[in-house]
Design an enzyme around this catalytic site. Structure first.
Site, short mmCIF file in Angstrom:
data_model
loop_
_atom_site.label_atom_id
_atom_site.label_comp_id
_atom_site.label_asym_id
_atom_site.label_seq_id
_atom_site.Cartn_x
_atom_site.Cartn_y
_atom_site.Cartn_z
CD GLU A 103 -2.95 3.61 -5.58
OE1 GLU A 103 -3.97 3.05 -6.03
OE2 GLU A 103 -2.01 2.98 -5.07
CG HIS A 133 -3.24 -0.42 -6.83
ND1 HIS A 133 -3.62 0.33 -5.75
CD2 HIS A 133 -3.27 -1.72 -6.41
CE1 HIS A 133 -3.88 -0.48 -4.72
NE2 HIS A 133 -3.66 -1.73 -5.11
NE ARG A 165 -4.30 -1.30 0.08
CZ ARG A 165 -4.48 -2.39 -0.65
NH1 ARG A 165 -3.48 -2.80 -1.44
NH2 ARG A 165 -5.61 -3.06 -0.62
#
Length: 323
Positions: free
Chosen positions: A271, A290, A242
Site C-alpha cells: 500500500e 484502505h 489486511r
C-alpha cells in the site's frame, strides 16, 4: 515531565488535550493527512523511542525490534487502529512495553464498507459509473447485469466483532450466512442466526467470501492459489481485513481464469497499490484505498481512544485495550 510522541499532526484536538493530562506531547509534522497509511520514517520513530515513554501511532508507522531496542524508557505504544501487524508485539512484550489498540469503535464503519463493496461488485455499480463517465455506457444501458444478494450464501472467514456486524447486515438482505473461525462461537450462531462450517465447505459453497480475519505470521498468505482453486466457481471475494492475508498473484490468476467472478478489495499487500497494477485494469474488481474505518465519527473516536489508552496506562498502570 514525561514525553509522549504522536506520529501525526492533524488528529482531532481532543486527542492531544487528553494526552497533555499525563505528559508533554511532541507531534511529528507528517505533512499529509493524519490518516494516511504512509508511515513516518523509521529514523523518526527510533529517535522518538529514545526520548519518550509513549508512542502514539497509526497504520504504516512500523514499530519493529530496531525501534523498540532504542526505547530505553519506552513503556507503551498505542496505535489508532484495531490491527497491530505494524508492531512487533511479541518483542514488545519481551521488553515490557505495552501495546494498546482501538478495537470495537470501528466495527460498524468497516462492516458498512464491506457490504457496500459486496453490493458494488455484485451489482457492477462501480463499473457502471466508470462507463458513464467515460462515455462508453450506451452499449450496456439498461443491460449491465449483476447478481442478486437474496438467496445467496456468504461465507465469513474469521468471525470477530466485524464479521458478526457484517453477518447481521447481510441477513437483512436475505443472505444465508455461514462462517469459519479458528474457534467456533455458538453464542454468535444463536444470536445472529448463522452456521459454522469447515473452511473447505465454506470455500466450495459460498457465493460471496468475505475476509475479516487478523493478519499474523501464521495467516500471512492464507488465501493462496490452492484456496482460491477450492472456491465455488463464479464466487465473489471481498477483503476488508489486511492485504497480507492474500497472495495477490494467485488472486489475479483466479480472476483472469474465471474461478472468481469478481473481487472487492479495501486492503492490499503493498500500500498504496502501485500505479499500473493488474488489479486496477480489471472490470470485475472494485478497489478502495484502505478506508474501512474512514468515517469522520469513527476516526475521531479511534484517535481519542488511542489517547485514552495512554492516559489510563500512566494513571492506573493499565491501558483500556491492550493486546
Amino acid at each position: 515531565m514525561r514525553c509522549i510522541f504522536v506520529s501525526r499532526e492533524g488528529f482531532p484536538e481532543s486527542m492531544y488535550k487528553k494526552l497533555e493530562e499525563v505528559g508533554r506531547v511532541e507531534v511529528y509534522r507528517h505533512g499529509g493527512s493524519p490518516w494516511s497509511t504512509r508511515g513516518v520514517p523509521k529514523s523518526v520513530l527510533i529517535e522518538a523511542a529514545r526520548r519518550c515513554e509513549a508512542l502514539v501511532i497509526f497504520i504504516g508507522d512500523v514499530v519493529d525490534r530496531e525501534v523498540l531496542d532504542a526505547g530505553a524508557a519506552l513503556k507503551i505504544v498505542s496505535t489508532a487502529s484495531v490491527g497491530v501487524d505494524h508492531i512487533d508485539v511479541e518483542y514488545a512484550r519481551k521488553r515490557g512495553v505495552v501495546v494498546a489498540h482501538t478495537p470495537y469503535v470501528l466495527v460498524d464503519a468497516v462492516a458498512d464498507l464491506a457490504v457496500g463493496l459486496l453490493l458494488a461488485i455484485a451489482r457492477r455499480i462501480a463499473l457502471g459509473d466508470r462507463l458513464i463517465r467515460s462515455g462508453a455506457a450506451e452499449a450496456v444501458w439498461g443491460s449491465l447485469m449483476g447478481v442478486d444478494l437474496r438467496g445467496k450464501r456468504a461465507g465469513i472467514v474469521g468471525l470477530g466483532s466485524i464479521g458478526s456486524a457484517i453477518a447481521r447486515r447481510l441477513t437483512a438482505f436475505g443472505v444465508e450466512v455461514v462462517y469459519w473461525s479458528r474457534r467456533r462461537k455458538p453464542e454468535a450462531e444463536f444470536a445472529l442466526g448463522i452456521s459454522y462450517v469447515e473452511l473447505d465447505e465454506l470455500l466450495a459453497t459460498s457465493d460471496f467470501v468475505i475476509v475479516t480475519m487478523a493478519l499474523t505470521p501464521e495467516t500471512r498468505g492464507f488465501f493462496n492459489r490452492e484456496r482460491f482453486q477450492r472456491m465455488k466457481r463464479g464466487a465473489y471475494f471481498v477483503n476488508v481485513a489486511r492485504g497480507g492475508l492474500v497472495d495477490t498473484d494467485a488472486l489475479v490468476e483466479a480472476l483472469e481464469t474465471g474461478v472468481l467472478a469478481g473481487a472487492a478489495l479495501d486492503v492490499f499487500d503493498v500500500e498504496p497499490l502501485p500505479a499500473g497494477h493488474r488489479l486496477a485494469s480489471m472490470d470485475n474488481v472494485v478497489l478502495t484505498p484502505h478506508i474501512g474505518s474512514a468515517a469522520v465519527e469513527t476516526r475521531r473516536r479511534m484517535a481519542e481512544l488511542a489517547a485514552e489508552n495512554v492516559v489510563s496506562f500512566f494513571k492506573t498502570g493499565r491501558a483500556i485495550y491492550s493486546v
